[in-house]
Design a protein around this motif. Structure first.
Motif, PDB file in Angstrom:
ATOM      1  N   ARG A 198       2.458   1.975  -3.312  1.00  0.00           N
ATOM      2  CA  ARG A 198       1.506   2.515  -4.296  1.00  0.00           C
ATOM      3  C   ARG A 198       1.403   4.031  -4.171  1.00  0.00           C
ATOM      4  O   ARG A 198       1.143   4.720  -5.148  1.00  0.00           O
ATOM      5  CB  ARG A 198       0.113   1.911  -4.095  1.00  0.00           C
ATOM      6  CG  ARG A 198       0.014   0.439  -4.444  1.00  0.00           C
ATOM      7  CD  ARG A 198      -1.404  -0.057  -4.308  1.00  0.00           C
ATOM      8  NE  ARG A 198      -2.239   0.561  -5.339  1.00  0.00           N
ATOM      9  CZ  ARG A 198      -3.557   0.694  -5.250  1.00  0.00           C
ATOM     10  NH1 ARG A 198      -4.206   0.279  -4.179  1.00  0.00           N
ATOM     11  NH2 ARG A 198      -4.238   1.258  -6.227  1.00  0.00           N
ATOM     12  N   ASP A 250      -8.444   0.154  -1.267  1.00  0.00           N
ATOM     13  CA  ASP A 250      -7.422  -0.882  -1.221  1.00  0.00           C
ATOM     14  C   ASP A 250      -7.801  -1.960  -0.194  1.00  0.00           C
ATOM     15  O   ASP A 250      -8.297  -1.644   0.894  1.00  0.00           O
ATOM     16  CB  ASP A 250      -6.072  -0.275  -0.833  1.00  0.00           C
ATOM     17  CG  ASP A 250      -4.925  -1.234  -1.045  1.00  0.00           C
ATOM     18  OD1 ASP A 250      -4.300  -1.172  -2.112  1.00  0.00           O
ATOM     19  OD2 ASP A 250      -4.660  -2.070  -0.146  1.00  0.00           O
ATOM     20  N   ASP A 290      -8.507   5.056  -5.358  1.00  0.00           N
ATOM     21  CA  ASP A 290      -8.049   3.660  -5.349  1.00  0.00           C
ATOM     22  C   ASP A 290      -7.461   3.281  -3.995  1.00  0.00           C
ATOM     23  O   ASP A 290      -7.625   2.155  -3.528  1.00  0.00           O
ATOM     24  CB  ASP A 290      -7.014   3.418  -6.451  1.00  0.00           C
ATOM     25  CG  ASP A 290      -7.606   3.564  -7.844  1.00  0.00           C
ATOM     26  OD1 ASP A 290      -8.818   3.349  -8.004  1.00  0.00           O
ATOM     27  OD2 ASP A 290      -6.849   3.916  -8.769  1.00  0.00           O
ATOM     28  N   ILE A 291      -6.771   4.220  -3.372  1.00  0.00           N
ATOM     29  CA  ILE A 291      -6.161   3.946  -2.052  1.00  0.00           C
ATOM     30  C   ILE A 291      -7.227   3.654  -1.019  1.00  0.00           C
ATOM     31  O   ILE A 291      -7.098   2.718  -0.224  1.00  0.00           O
ATOM     32  CB  ILE A 291      -5.264   5.127  -1.618  1.00  0.00           C
ATOM     33  CG1 ILE A 291      -4.049   5.255  -2.543  1.00  0.00           C
ATOM     34  CG2 ILE A 291      -4.852   4.998  -0.156  1.00  0.00           C
ATOM     35  CD1 ILE A 291      -3.135   4.051  -2.576  1.00  0.00           C
ATOM     36  N   LEU A 316       0.824  -1.200   0.000  1.00  0.00           N
ATOM     37  CA  LEU A 316       0.000   0.000   0.000  1.00  0.00           C
ATOM     38  C   LEU A 316       0.864   1.258   0.000  1.00  0.00           C
ATOM     39  O   LEU A 316       0.643   2.184  -0.793  1.00  0.00           O
ATOM     40  CB  LEU A 316      -0.930   0.003   1.222  1.00  0.00           C
ATOM     41  CG  LEU A 316      -1.764   1.264   1.413  1.00  0.00           C
ATOM     42  CD1 LEU A 316      -2.817   1.380   0.321  1.00  0.00           C
ATOM     43  CD2 LEU A 316      -2.409   1.268   2.788  1.00  0.00           C
TER      44      LEU A 316
END
Length: 158
Positions: free
Chosen positions: A136, A154, A150-151, A133
């Motif tokens: 990213r 996750d 998107d985070i 994570l």
């Protein structure tokens, strides 16, 4: 003074904003700051919350220069190598030369420990999912950082 603002679209700003400790590489330079910069900052915050490590925090009382290049050196050391895309993104000859010079010094320093080598043994809460994570969010190429939308989706957060 720290500040907050809502960036619309793909607008980029050429200012240093926010607390020096949580800025992205382009934020440390004050060049090409945008939504990806905020993602990077959130990644640094998550790294701190997960590990408790203040790994980018210089000793401000002993600094003889501004903190930005010192912190930038640490960010590049941990999340490097320096991508050409970051140099292009900041779109500034002086900032690009600083990035390249810092990276050259890092490449010559054999004591450098990249984030990929950090272990759960050293930081008990830094499991593979947490590392994935954070990586990213902390890609040095702003165009390759995950979107905040998107985070928050996750699987790490489940």
């Amino acid at each position: 003074m720290d500040c907050a603002l809502k960036l619309e679209g793909q607008k980029l700003l050429n200012h240093r904003m926010g607390n020096v400790m949580w800025r992205s590489p382009e934020g440390q330079l004050g060049k090409g700051v945008g939504k990806p910069s905020e993602v990077f900052s959130f990644g640094l915050l998550c790294l701190y919350v997960i590990t408790g490590a203040q790994c980018f925090h210089p000793d401000f009382e002993k600094l003889e220069i501004e903190p930005e290049p010192v912190i930038l050196f640490k960010l590049l050391s941990v999340f490097g190598p320096l991508p050409d895309a970051l140099v292009k993104h900041v779109n500034d000859e002086e900032a690009g030369a600083l990035l390249k010079g810092l990276w050259q010094a890092i490449a010559e320093d054999e004591s450098n420990e990249p984030f990929e080598q950090w272990s759960e043994e050293m930081f008990p809460n830094l499991d593979n999912e947490a590392k994935r994570l954070i990586l990213r969010m902390t890609n040095l190429d702003p165009a390759k950082r995950a979107l905040m939308s998107d985070i928050i989706m996750d699987p790490y957060w489940n």
